[in-house]
Design a protein around this motif. Sequence first.
Motif, PDB file in Angstrom:
ATOM      1  N   THR A 303       0.701  -1.405   0.000  1.00 43.41           N
ATOM      2  CA  THR A 303      -0.078  -0.026   0.030  1.00 43.41           C
ATOM      3  C   THR A 303       0.791   1.472  -0.024  1.00 43.41           C
ATOM      4  O   THR A 303       0.190   2.456  -0.364  1.00 43.41           O
ATOM      5  CB  THR A 303      -0.837   0.110   1.197  1.00 43.41           C
ATOM      6  N   GLY A 304       2.243   1.321   0.411  1.00 45.85           N
ATOM      7  CA  GLY A 304       3.060   2.298   0.455  1.00 45.85           C
ATOM      8  C   GLY A 304       2.717   3.206   1.610  1.00 45.85           C
ATOM      9  O   GLY A 304       3.469   4.227   1.679  1.00 45.85           O
ATOM     10  N   SER A 305       2.316   2.642   2.783  1.00 47.18           N
ATOM     11  CA  SER A 305       2.179   3.225   3.845  1.00 47.18           C
ATOM     12  C   SER A 305       2.960   2.923   5.056  1.00 47.18           C
ATOM     13  O   SER A 305       3.623   1.924   4.876  1.00 47.18           O
ATOM     14  CB  SER A 305       0.521   2.945   4.618  1.00 47.18           C
ATOM     15  N   CYS A 306       3.105   3.868   5.748  1.00 40.38           N
ATOM     16  CA  CYS A 306       4.101   3.782   6.837  1.00 40.38           C
ATOM     17  C   CYS A 306       3.621   2.871   8.072  1.00 40.38           C
ATOM     18  O   CYS A 306       2.420   3.474   8.832  1.00 40.38           O
ATOM     19  CB  CYS A 306       4.452   5.120   7.484  1.00 40.38           C
ATOM     20  N   LEU A 307       3.993   1.850   8.558  1.00 39.01           N
ATOM     21  CA  LEU A 307       3.366   0.995   9.624  1.00 39.01           C
ATOM     22  C   LEU A 307       3.539   1.509  10.957  1.00 39.01           C
ATOM     23  O   LEU A 307       2.905   1.602  11.577  1.00 39.01           O
ATOM     24  CB  LEU A 307       4.001  -0.540   9.385  1.00 39.01           C
ATOM     25  N   SER A 308       4.938   1.934  11.115  1.00 31.32           N
ATOM     26  CA  SER A 308       5.687   2.378  12.532  1.00 31.32           C
ATOM     27  C   SER A 308       6.776   3.083  12.438  1.00 31.32           C
ATOM     28  O   SER A 308       7.563   3.080  11.105  1.00 31.32           O
ATOM     29  CB  SER A 308       5.658   1.120  13.319  1.00 31.32           C
ATOM     30  N   THR A 309       7.017   3.916  13.308  1.00 32.19           N
ATOM     31  CA  THR A 309       8.334   4.736  13.360  1.00 32.19           C
ATOM     32  C   THR A 309       9.070   4.421  14.642  1.00 32.19           C
ATOM     33  O   THR A 309       8.396   4.593  15.714  1.00 32.19           O
ATOM     34  CB  THR A 309       8.297   6.375  13.211  1.00 32.19           C
ATOM     35  N   LEU A 310      10.365   4.215  14.578  1.00 33.88           N
ATOM     36  CA  LEU A 310      11.264   3.896  15.934  1.00 33.88           C
ATOM     37  C   LEU A 310      12.123   5.188  16.044  1.00 33.88           C
ATOM     38  O   LEU A 310      12.848   5.568  15.193  1.00 33.88           O
ATOM     39  CB  LEU A 310      11.881   2.724  15.724  1.00 33.88           C
ATOM     40  N   TYR A 311      12.084   5.861  17.295  1.00 32.06           N
ATOM     41  CA  TYR A 311      12.823   6.876  17.678  1.00 32.06           C
ATOM     42  C   TYR A 311      13.919   6.833  18.590  1.00 32.06           C
ATOM     43  O   TYR A 311      14.113   7.678  19.343  1.00 32.06           O
ATOM     44  CB  TYR A 311      11.541   7.819  18.283  1.00 32.06           C
ATOM     45  N   GLY A 312      14.473   5.533  18.767  1.00 29.78           N
ATOM     46  CA  GLY A 312      15.438   5.283  19.304  1.00 29.78           C
ATOM     47  C   GLY A 312      17.053   5.834  19.302  1.00 29.78           C
ATOM     48  O   GLY A 312      17.555   6.153  20.496  1.00 29.78           O
ATOM     49  N   HIS A 313      17.369   6.266  18.203  1.00 27.31           N
ATOM     50  CA  HIS A 313      18.554   6.746  17.859  1.00 27.31           C
ATOM     51  C   HIS A 313      18.509   8.343  17.772  1.00 27.31           C
ATOM     52  O   HIS A 313      17.500   9.234  17.578  1.00 27.31           O
ATOM     53  CB  HIS A 313      19.207   6.389  16.611  1.00 27.31           C
ATOM     54  N   LYS A 314      19.844   9.037  18.193  1.00 29.36           N
ATOM     55  CA  LYS A 314      19.979  10.305  18.259  1.00 29.36           C
ATOM     56  C   LYS A 314      20.827  10.885  17.337  1.00 29.36           C
ATOM     57  O   LYS A 314      21.226  12.183  17.273  1.00 29.36           O
ATOM     58  CB  LYS A 314      20.412  10.670  19.677  1.00 29.36           C
ATOM     59  N   ASN A 315      21.130  10.067  16.276  1.00 28.20           N
ATOM     60  CA  ASN A 315      22.137  10.542  15.212  1.00 28.20           C
ATOM     61  C   ASN A 315      21.491   9.522  13.878  1.00 28.20           C
ATOM     62  O   ASN A 315      20.869   8.684  14.040  1.00 28.20           O
ATOM     63  CB  ASN A 315      23.623  10.557  15.596  1.00 28.20           C
ATOM     64  N   THR A 316      22.507   9.701  12.901  1.00 26.74           N
ATOM     65  CA  THR A 316      22.331   9.173  11.426  1.00 26.74           C
ATOM     66  C   THR A 316      22.063   7.656  11.912  1.00 26.74           C
ATOM     67  O   THR A 316      22.904   7.064  12.281  1.00 26.74           O
ATOM     68  CB  THR A 316      23.210   9.473  10.511  1.00 26.74           C
ATOM     69  N   VAL A 317      20.911   7.126  11.227  1.00 28.83           N
ATOM     70  CA  VAL A 317      20.860   5.617  11.214  1.00 28.83           C
ATOM     71  C   VAL A 317      21.723   4.926  10.036  1.00 28.83           C
ATOM     72  O   VAL A 317      21.274   5.451   8.950  1.00 28.83           O
ATOM     73  CB  VAL A 317      19.488   4.991  11.115  1.00 28.83           C
ATOM     74  N   THR A 318      22.844   4.247  10.241  1.00 31.76           N
ATOM     75  CA  THR A 318      23.720   3.833   9.148  1.00 31.76           C
ATOM     76  C   THR A 318      23.324   2.570   8.717  1.00 31.76           C
ATOM     77  O   THR A 318      23.326   2.305   7.606  1.00 31.76           O
ATOM     78  CB  THR A 318      25.025   3.871   9.714  1.00 31.76           C
ATOM     79  N   LYS A 319      22.807   1.689   9.480  1.00 30.17           N
ATOM     80  CA  LYS A 319      22.458   0.198   9.158  1.00 30.17           C
ATOM     81  C   LYS A 319      21.491  -0.335   9.754  1.00 30.17           C
ATOM     82  O   LYS A 319      21.197  -0.202  11.128  1.00 30.17           O
ATOM     83  CB  LYS A 319      23.813  -0.816   9.238  1.00 30.17           C
ATOM     84  N   VAL A 320      20.620  -1.065   9.131  1.00 28.04           N
ATOM     85  CA  VAL A 320      19.421  -1.770   9.465  1.00 28.04           C
ATOM     86  C   VAL A 320      19.686  -3.434   9.064  1.00 28.04           C
ATOM     87  O   VAL A 320      19.969  -3.629   7.895  1.00 28.04           O
ATOM     88  CB  VAL A 320      18.067  -1.402   9.268  1.00 28.04           C
ATOM     89  N   ALA A 321      19.319  -4.205  10.064  1.00 30.62           N
ATOM     90  CA  ALA A 321      19.516  -5.896   9.653  1.00 30.62           C
ATOM     91  C   ALA A 321      18.459  -6.473  10.335  1.00 30.62           C
ATOM     92  O   ALA A 321      18.283  -6.671  11.542  1.00 30.62           O
ATOM     93  CB  ALA A 321      20.905  -6.435  10.130  1.00 30.62           C
ATOM     94  N   TRP A 322      17.672  -7.324   9.494  1.00 37.21           N
ATOM     95  CA  TRP A 322      16.567  -8.439  10.137  1.00 37.21           C
ATOM     96  C   TRP A 322      17.291  -9.656  10.532  1.00 37.21           C
ATOM     97  O   TRP A 322      18.232  -9.927   9.760  1.00 37.21           O
ATOM     98  CB  TRP A 322      15.532  -8.893   9.124  1.00 37.21           C
ATOM     99  N   ASN A 323      17.106 -10.111  11.508  1.00 39.61           N
ATOM    100  CA  ASN A 323      17.407 -11.493  12.022  1.00 39.61           C
ATOM    101  C   ASN A 323      16.683 -12.441  11.330  1.00 39.61           C
ATOM    102  O   ASN A 323      15.383 -12.383  10.743  1.00 39.61           O
ATOM    103  CB  ASN A 323      17.191 -11.814  13.473  1.00 39.61           C
ATOM    104  N   ASP A 324      17.307 -13.712  11.008  1.00 40.13           N
ATOM    105  CA  ASP A 324      16.525 -14.648  10.089  1.00 40.13           C
ATOM    106  C   ASP A 324      15.069 -15.163  10.763  1.00 40.13           C
ATOM    107  O   ASP A 324      14.364 -15.941  10.125  1.00 40.13           O
ATOM    108  CB  ASP A 324      17.584 -15.951   9.603  1.00 40.13           C
ATOM    109  N   ASN A 325      15.210 -15.136  12.233  1.00 40.15           N
ATOM    110  CA  ASN A 325      13.969 -15.515  12.703  1.00 40.15           C
ATOM    111  C   ASN A 325      12.781 -14.575  12.421  1.00 40.15           C
ATOM    112  O   ASN A 325      11.442 -14.927  12.445  1.00 40.15           O
ATOM    113  CB  ASN A 325      14.054 -15.588  14.468  1.00 40.15           C
ATOM    114  N   GLY A 326      12.964 -13.594  11.611  1.00 39.86           N
ATOM    115  CA  GLY A 326      11.785 -12.800  11.566  1.00 39.86           C
ATOM    116  C   GLY A 326      11.312 -11.713  12.681  1.00 39.86           C
ATOM    117  O   GLY A 326      10.586 -11.035  12.169  1.00 39.86           O
ATOM    118  N   ASN A 327      11.943 -12.005  13.768  1.00 39.28           N
ATOM    119  CA  ASN A 327      11.226 -11.046  14.865  1.00 39.28           C
ATOM    120  C   ASN A 327      12.192 -10.165  15.194  1.00 39.28           C
ATOM    121  O   ASN A 327      11.932  -9.058  16.118  1.00 39.28           O
ATOM    122  CB  ASN A 327      11.015 -12.142  16.232  1.00 39.28           C
ATOM    123  N   TRP A 328      13.415 -10.087  15.464  1.00 37.22           N
ATOM    124  CA  TRP A 328      14.393  -9.267  15.759  1.00 37.22           C
ATOM    125  C   TRP A 328      14.820  -8.109  14.674  1.00 37.22           C
ATOM    126  O   TRP A 328      15.145  -8.525  13.417  1.00 37.22           O
ATOM    127  CB  TRP A 328      15.625  -9.864  16.262  1.00 37.22           C
TER     128      TRP A 328
END
Length: 544
Positions: A303-328
């Motif tokens: 649909t192109g919609s934003c499901l959620s936004t995480l505000y944990g970091h205080k500077n540029t987010v350089t990398k994201v990585a899903w765990n193979d279990n799909g939960n982390w």
Amino acid sequence: MNSLDFCPPTSDSIVNGNSNLNTSKRSFLNRSNDFGEPDAATNSNNDTRNNTEPSTELKRRCIDFHSPAVIDLSTRLYRKSNRRSHVRPGGSGGAYPYLQCHTAYLKWMGMPLGDVGGGMGGSCGEVLPSMAFLTYLAHVTRAKNSSPVMCLSWTPGGRRLLTGNQEGEFTLWDGTNFSFELIMSAHDKSFRCMAWSHNQNYLLTSDSGGNIKYWSPSIAPVQSLDSHDGQAIQALNFSPADTKFVSCGDDATVRVWDWGRHTEELVLEGHGWDVKCVQWHPRSSVICSGSKDNLVKLWDPRTGSCLSTLYGHKNTVTKVAWNDNGNWLLTASRDQLIKLYDIRAMRELCSLKGHHKEVTSIAWHPVYETVFASGGMDGTLIYWNIGPKGTEEPASRIPFAHDMAIWDMKWHPVGHLLATGSNDRQTKFWARNRPGTKQGLDDDGLDCADGSADNEILHAEMELGNHVGIVIGRRGATIIAMQRQTKTKMHVDQIRRVLQIEGTAMQIEVVKKRVGALLERVSSDNNEERNGVGAGFGQYGYGL
């Protein structure tokens, strides 16, 4: 040669059973003793041959995983553990030293997959994640006329390593003996990322000019696309079915593409600045992106919609990585933090602190679910073990893995090797610690029960005055060499004209002595030149 010494049995011996496997073992033992030394008959033959023809032996480092794979297949069902990486702390809370087996056990090292299943590395199904802490530097590669390595990836099957540099060139390295194989021009501008499809039939690459290219497994070009308004495309990733792929760039957008038709289907807008990373969920229709606006967003590509936004970091987010279990979900940022989220509850599980500079790369282990590696802007390589039996402290640390930022890292599909590419123009291969050695194990805090104050990392500054360029050297050669020799991290603040030093108290003292001696030598040379020029003018009557 740092190879696995045991010669693998042939396929016939595997089919015929353990009798032929024992025959191959006896033949190996007849050729050499327990320490790998040839017998007397072999020595006499070698002496006769050496008298007739010159010796031209060439020893090359290699990490061959075929022998342990055969051993693992033949022994994983009935053989118990014969190697422990470490022992757990005692009841008093103090950690015991590492237990290192004899070097003769090198030929019996199994594969990480067998360790998880209770094979060579664990008994009764016990999992030992510490087998994945690759602290042994197997090899360092650097091509001629090299430039910073921006991204890398193992080819399907892990036979070769493919790297992309700042000049837009592919470099192909052998994955066993680490020899150079091929270099070719791929992009007109600097590489930014590369990603294989899940079926391993195609490769996607992108550059800093907004160009995306399709490649076959033989590294032949298939298709070229231009997008993101000519801005740098920072990341690419395939959908679980390989029918779509996603890209992100410095135009603050995330774009979904149709693989077969080579067309853009959807533009996801919502970030307020450059999007630095993106990754598709391993099994669901969820896309995660991280941006320079410090936000991590989850998108629905249908649909192109934003499901959620995480505000944990205080500077540029350089990398994201899903765990193979799909939960982390793992996120890294320039605020020196790595955060782990559980998307089922949309909550932060832990915040990992271990880097002293920006975190530039992360990668989950392909076998151990709770193990991942991270690289920093200062060249530090850290291994982590999280989960129910893990900890929020670094499990193993290599503080001087590279001289500069580690831009990318990839695990071998089997999990016994880690390749890292850095801004120092080098690609390094890291392997499991060899039996009988302690390389990389002294810095993770498990060898000493009490935290010694001598190993505490301190920060200091030293005034340079007008000699900033002398300390830096040509293209940074002087400061890089001094960092290698003293095992410290140094940075020159050219505005304040000070040298910033990071290390232990003893290391900082050594650096100050060396830099002080260098500056004193330069000052004395300048004074001698001035005195010589003045004397020359006076001698020939040109004095003022």
